[in-house]
Scaffold this motif. Sequence first.
Motif, PDB file in Angstrom:
ATOM      1  N   ASN A  72     -10.573  71.671  21.756  1.00  0.00           N
ATOM      2  CA  ASN A  72      -9.734  72.145  22.879  1.00  0.00           C
ATOM      3  C   ASN A  72      -9.383  71.221  23.871  1.00  0.00           C
ATOM      4  O   ASN A  72     -10.327  70.731  24.905  1.00  0.00           O
ATOM      5  CB  ASN A  72     -10.558  73.260  23.719  1.00  0.00           C
ATOM      6  N   ILE A 118      -5.547  82.190  14.414  1.00  0.00           N
ATOM      7  CA  ILE A 118      -5.204  82.058  15.744  1.00  0.00           C
ATOM      8  C   ILE A 118      -4.501  83.131  15.882  1.00  0.00           C
ATOM      9  O   ILE A 118      -4.403  83.770  16.970  1.00  0.00           O
ATOM     10  CB  ILE A 118      -3.906  80.873  15.720  1.00  0.00           C
ATOM     11  N   TYR A 133       2.632  76.317  20.897  1.00  0.00           N
ATOM     12  CA  TYR A 133       1.080  76.138  21.166  1.00  0.00           C
ATOM     13  C   TYR A 133       0.285  76.093  19.870  1.00  0.00           C
ATOM     14  O   TYR A 133      -0.719  75.514  19.634  1.00  0.00           O
ATOM     15  CB  TYR A 133       0.650  77.267  22.111  1.00  0.00           C
ATOM     16  N   HIS A 134       0.877  76.806  18.838  1.00  0.00           N
ATOM     17  CA  HIS A 134       0.303  77.034  17.566  1.00  0.00           C
ATOM     18  C   HIS A 134       0.247  75.347  16.851  1.00  0.00           C
ATOM     19  O   HIS A 134      -0.677  75.342  16.405  1.00  0.00           O
ATOM     20  CB  HIS A 134       1.095  78.058  16.739  1.00  0.00           C
ATOM     21  N   MET A 137      -2.130  73.369  18.443  1.00  0.00           N
ATOM     22  CA  MET A 137      -3.689  73.720  17.900  1.00  0.00           C
ATOM     23  C   MET A 137      -4.005  73.087  16.806  1.00  0.00           C
ATOM     24  O   MET A 137      -4.983  72.487  16.405  1.00  0.00           O
ATOM     25  CB  MET A 137      -4.176  74.942  18.231  1.00  0.00           C
ATOM     26  N   ARG A 138      -3.108  73.232  15.667  1.00  0.00           N
ATOM     27  CA  ARG A 138      -3.179  73.137  14.283  1.00  0.00           C
ATOM     28  C   ARG A 138      -3.220  71.549  14.181  1.00  0.00           C
ATOM     29  O   ARG A 138      -4.221  71.094  13.508  1.00  0.00           O
ATOM     30  CB  ARG A 138      -1.918  73.558  13.573  1.00  0.00           C
ATOM     31  N   ASP A 140      -4.325  69.309  16.474  1.00  0.00           N
ATOM     32  CA  ASP A 140      -5.594  68.701  16.775  1.00  0.00           C
ATOM     33  C   ASP A 140      -6.677  69.180  16.084  1.00  0.00           C
ATOM     34  O   ASP A 140      -7.490  68.516  16.127  1.00  0.00           O
ATOM     35  CB  ASP A 140      -5.650  69.345  18.323  1.00  0.00           C
ATOM     36  N   VAL A 141      -6.689  70.381  15.337  1.00  0.00           N
ATOM     37  CA  VAL A 141      -7.732  70.408  14.430  1.00  0.00           C
ATOM     38  C   VAL A 141      -7.657  69.800  13.345  1.00  0.00           C
ATOM     39  O   VAL A 141      -8.802  69.332  12.958  1.00  0.00           O
ATOM     40  CB  VAL A 141      -7.830  72.254  14.264  1.00  0.00           C
ATOM     41  N   ILE A 185     -10.413  77.909  20.099  1.00  0.00           N
ATOM     42  CA  ILE A 185      -8.973  78.838  20.268  1.00  0.00           C
ATOM     43  C   ILE A 185      -9.143  79.532  21.473  1.00  0.00           C
ATOM     44  O   ILE A 185      -8.221  79.910  22.102  1.00  0.00           O
ATOM     45  CB  ILE A 185      -8.698  79.197  18.660  1.00  0.00           C
ATOM     46  N   PHE A 188      -8.713  77.771  24.470  1.00  0.00           N
ATOM     47  CA  PHE A 188      -7.567  77.103  24.809  1.00  0.00           C
ATOM     48  C   PHE A 188      -6.653  78.299  25.236  1.00  0.00           C
ATOM     49  O   PHE A 188      -5.785  78.066  26.095  1.00  0.00           O
ATOM     50  CB  PHE A 188      -7.129  76.487  23.453  1.00  0.00           C
ATOM     51  N   SER A 192      -4.716  78.519  28.824  1.00  0.00           N
ATOM     52  CA  SER A 192      -3.263  78.266  28.887  1.00  0.00           C
ATOM     53  C   SER A 192      -2.859  79.532  29.650  1.00  0.00           C
ATOM     54  O   SER A 192      -1.719  79.264  30.586  1.00  0.00           O
ATOM     55  CB  SER A 192      -2.602  78.607  27.588  1.00  0.00           C
TER      56      SER A 192
END
Length: 203
Positions: A72, A118, A133-134, A137-138, A140-141, A185, A188, A192
């Motif tokens: 995050n 997610i 946003y998805h 996150m993807r 970054d993971v 998640i 995050f 947001s």
Amino acid sequence: MDHDLYSYSIQMQRFLEAQDKRIMKLEHELKRLTDELTEMKNKPPIHVDRIEYKFDQLKVESLDGTLNIGLNPNDLNNIDEFAVNNQPIQPGPFLFPGREIVAQEIYHDILSGLEEMIRDTEAQLQITLESSYHDFMRQDVERQLHQRINMYFDNLSHAERSPQQRENVKEKITEKVKSDIQKAIIQFITHSRSETGGNPNGV
């Protein structure tokens, strides 16, 4: 003619005087360097005995630190803390034939189910994010997933460090990493919403 000869002799005298001064200066410098060299030769030589490091006598009283799992990026409070205070040192890296293959399997399993994770979290929190946003996150993971998987491998107990435990280890690490991602998640998405005063897509 006499005037030219006189002028030449004056110039020659000046030249010789300059050369004489130059020679004297060089002789003085040579003497100084010779004296310094003699002084250095007369000094006793420096002797350094063998230096030995006894690493087995070193003792670590305490070792503190933090590890930011980083899933995050907008919430630095999502930190796992590790401390070693007079506790036994953790075992070394968990190595066995096929470890990299198992790590890759975990990596692909988690990434393949990440979008569903997610969306399930969105449904749980009743918040819908935009697709950007998805993607964020993807990415970054995905960037940090290998490091997280390997961290759990290296922290397994001795009893789990055998090829016979391969499937159990795979399941255990997969669940731990999924749990970490799930928490990240949630934080995050919650963050947001608080930043935008509502859902990021305005729903």
